[in-house]
Design an enzyme around this catalytic site. Sequence first.
Site, PDB file in Angstrom:
ATOM      1  N   ASN A 133       0.937  -1.010   0.034  1.00 31.90           N
ATOM      2  CA  ASN A 133      -0.128   0.042  -0.083  1.00 31.90           C
ATOM      3  C   ASN A 133       0.945   1.263  -0.066  1.00 31.90           C
ATOM      4  O   ASN A 133       1.315   1.529   1.106  1.00 31.90           O
ATOM      5  CB  ASN A 133      -1.113   0.020   1.060  1.00 31.90           C
ATOM      6  CG  ASN A 133      -1.609   1.330   1.637  1.00 31.90           C
ATOM      7  OD1 ASN A 133      -1.916   2.136   0.578  1.00 31.90           O
ATOM      8  ND2 ASN A 133      -2.398   1.572   2.427  1.00 31.90           N
ATOM      9  N   LYS A 142       0.094   4.333  -0.223  1.00 32.22           N
ATOM     10  CA  LYS A 142      -0.486   5.346   0.247  1.00 32.22           C
ATOM     11  C   LYS A 142      -0.477   6.781  -0.647  1.00 32.22           C
ATOM     12  O   LYS A 142      -0.396   6.447  -1.899  1.00 32.22           O
ATOM     13  CB  LYS A 142       0.020   5.689   1.616  1.00 32.22           C
ATOM     14  CG  LYS A 142       0.004   4.562   2.609  1.00 32.22           C
ATOM     15  CD  LYS A 142       0.001   4.931   3.855  1.00 32.22           C
ATOM     16  CE  LYS A 142       0.298   3.671   4.653  1.00 32.22           C
ATOM     17  NZ  LYS A 142      -0.167   3.599   6.082  1.00 32.22           N
ATOM     18  N   HIS A 161      -9.589   1.075   4.905  1.00 32.31           N
ATOM     19  CA  HIS A 161      -8.377   1.046   5.449  1.00 32.31           C
ATOM     20  C   HIS A 161      -8.762   2.122   6.671  1.00 32.31           C
ATOM     21  O   HIS A 161      -9.421   3.096   6.660  1.00 32.31           O
ATOM     22  CB  HIS A 161      -7.534   1.754   4.696  1.00 32.31           C
ATOM     23  CG  HIS A 161      -5.898   1.861   5.315  1.00 32.31           C
ATOM     24  ND1 HIS A 161      -5.268   2.689   6.070  1.00 32.31           N
ATOM     25  CD2 HIS A 161      -4.825   0.976   4.759  1.00 32.31           C
ATOM     26  CE1 HIS A 161      -4.347   2.489   6.339  1.00 32.31           C
ATOM     27  NE2 HIS A 161      -3.911   1.284   5.812  1.00 32.31           N
ATOM     28  N   GLU A 204      -6.951   4.816   7.847  1.00 29.63           N
ATOM     29  CA  GLU A 204      -6.903   5.866   7.434  1.00 29.63           C
ATOM     30  C   GLU A 204      -8.009   6.391   6.713  1.00 29.63           C
ATOM     31  O   GLU A 204      -8.373   7.719   7.015  1.00 29.63           O
ATOM     32  CB  GLU A 204      -5.676   6.172   6.559  1.00 29.63           C
ATOM     33  CG  GLU A 204      -4.400   5.845   7.492  1.00 29.63           C
ATOM     34  CD  GLU A 204      -3.108   5.334   6.833  1.00 29.63           C
ATOM     35  OE1 GLU A 204      -3.042   5.621   5.504  1.00 29.63           O
ATOM     36  OE2 GLU A 204      -2.055   5.159   7.434  1.00 29.63           O
ATOM     37  N   GLU A 231      -5.521  -5.231  10.439  1.00 26.88           N
ATOM     38  CA  GLU A 231      -4.482  -4.155  10.711  1.00 26.88           C
ATOM     39  C   GLU A 231      -4.856  -3.266  12.062  1.00 26.88           C
ATOM     40  O   GLU A 231      -5.680  -2.382  11.966  1.00 26.88           O
ATOM     41  CB  GLU A 231      -4.613  -3.100   9.480  1.00 26.88           C
ATOM     42  CG  GLU A 231      -4.266  -3.875   8.106  1.00 26.88           C
ATOM     43  CD  GLU A 231      -3.635  -2.630   7.290  1.00 26.88           C
ATOM     44  OE1 GLU A 231      -2.641  -2.797   6.804  1.00 26.88           O
ATOM     45  OE2 GLU A 231      -3.973  -1.774   7.169  1.00 26.88           O
ATOM     46  N   GLY A 249       1.895   2.102  10.720  1.00 23.62           N
ATOM     47  CA  GLY A 249       3.144   3.497  10.624  1.00 23.62           C
ATOM     48  C   GLY A 249       3.622   3.809  11.826  1.00 23.62           C
ATOM     49  O   GLY A 249       4.359   5.009  11.930  1.00 23.62           O
ATOM     50  N   SER A 270       3.259  -2.064  10.270  1.00 25.18           N
ATOM     51  CA  SER A 270       4.691  -2.205  10.572  1.00 25.18           C
ATOM     52  C   SER A 270       5.394  -3.227  10.101  1.00 25.18           C
ATOM     53  O   SER A 270       6.244  -3.866  11.058  1.00 25.18           O
ATOM     54  CB  SER A 270       5.078  -1.502  11.867  1.00 25.18           C
ATOM     55  OG  SER A 270       4.396  -0.395  12.221  1.00 25.18           O
TER      56      SER A 270
HETATM   57  C1  PEP Z   1      -0.893   0.242   5.897  1.00 22.15           C
HETATM   58  O1  PEP Z   1      -1.074   1.414   5.585  1.00 22.15           O
HETATM   59  O2  PEP Z   1      -1.750  -0.591   5.561  1.00 22.15           O
HETATM   60  C2  PEP Z   1       0.165  -0.500   6.670  1.00 22.15           C
HETATM   61  C3  PEP Z   1       0.118  -1.581   7.252  1.00 22.15           C
HETATM   62  O3  PEP Z   1       1.158   0.784   7.115  1.00 22.15           O
HETATM   63  P1  PEP Z   1       2.639   0.387   7.708  1.00 22.15           P
HETATM   64  O4  PEP Z   1       3.040  -0.890   7.280  1.00 22.15           O
HETATM   65  O5  PEP Z   1       3.457   1.478   7.230  1.00 22.15           O
HETATM   66  O6  PEP Z   1       2.141   0.260   9.169  1.00 22.15           O
END
Ligand code: PEP
Length: 277
Positions: free
Chosen positions: A20, A22, A110, A112, A190, A196, A236
Amino acid sequence: MARTRVTTPRTGRRPLIAGNWKMHMTHLEAIGLTQKVVFSLTEQDLDVAEVVVLPPFTALRSVQTLVTGDKLAIGYGAQDLSMHDAGAYTGEISGGMLAALACAYVVVGHSERRALHGEDDDVVAAKVRAALRHDLVPILCVGEGLEVRRDQGHVVHCCTQLDAALEGLSAEQVRGTGAGAGGGLVIAYEPVWAIGTGEVATPDDAQEVCAALRSRLAERFGPETAEVVRILYGGSVKAANTAGILAGPDIDGALVGGASLDADEFAQICRIAADVG
Ligand code: PEP
């Protein structure tokens, strides 16, 4: 292009690593990153693990041209879609538009989008339906915030989000034609506190929720469906923690944010998934 392997002996489900990106990468940068990822991997890696990139909308056409022109064994998709198919929705992108670019996947729900764009369970459910209407595979994200985790409400929270998003769907819609093949859904667990932040869930924490989500799918849609739906962990993920996470028997891959912007790191995650698979 090698696209023969659709399941693995370990679980019967083909590992999936989805990057992803973003709101990063212009269309030109996207071409470079996609090429670098593919050329860092062997045919065997790309055969065993399914590797997918999720660029911003503005880069999708460039990625499509690259992937189809050079017959690259990598998939691509979008990070969001509209719940509507067409109309006066300024700024929105429909499932039909994504399908016209031959996207295979689209992220839905997601954290976000939920937190920053006010997407509630009803919106997420409508977007899942919109994706399925256009033969896109939704990567449905569920996950708890820190407070919920501290109160030990994470399993209930994630199963409730799952229930809401899949309300009214049939088992056939949920499973498609089988793991790694067309259709159906992918679920991504998630935890919001891990996205992040550099704070990854422990393998046991990730497995606990992914197993609960699979059980919930079995209750609602039957064990045959639950067995073929792929469930990813996201939050992460880096090369250094991938093997531990993917060891969970109910974890079929990863949704990778930050680390997917680094071609070497992302390729290493894909290689580990191919080894586990
Ligand atoms: C994500 O945005 O779906 C995600 C898992 O981000 P990160 O790996 O940076 O935590």
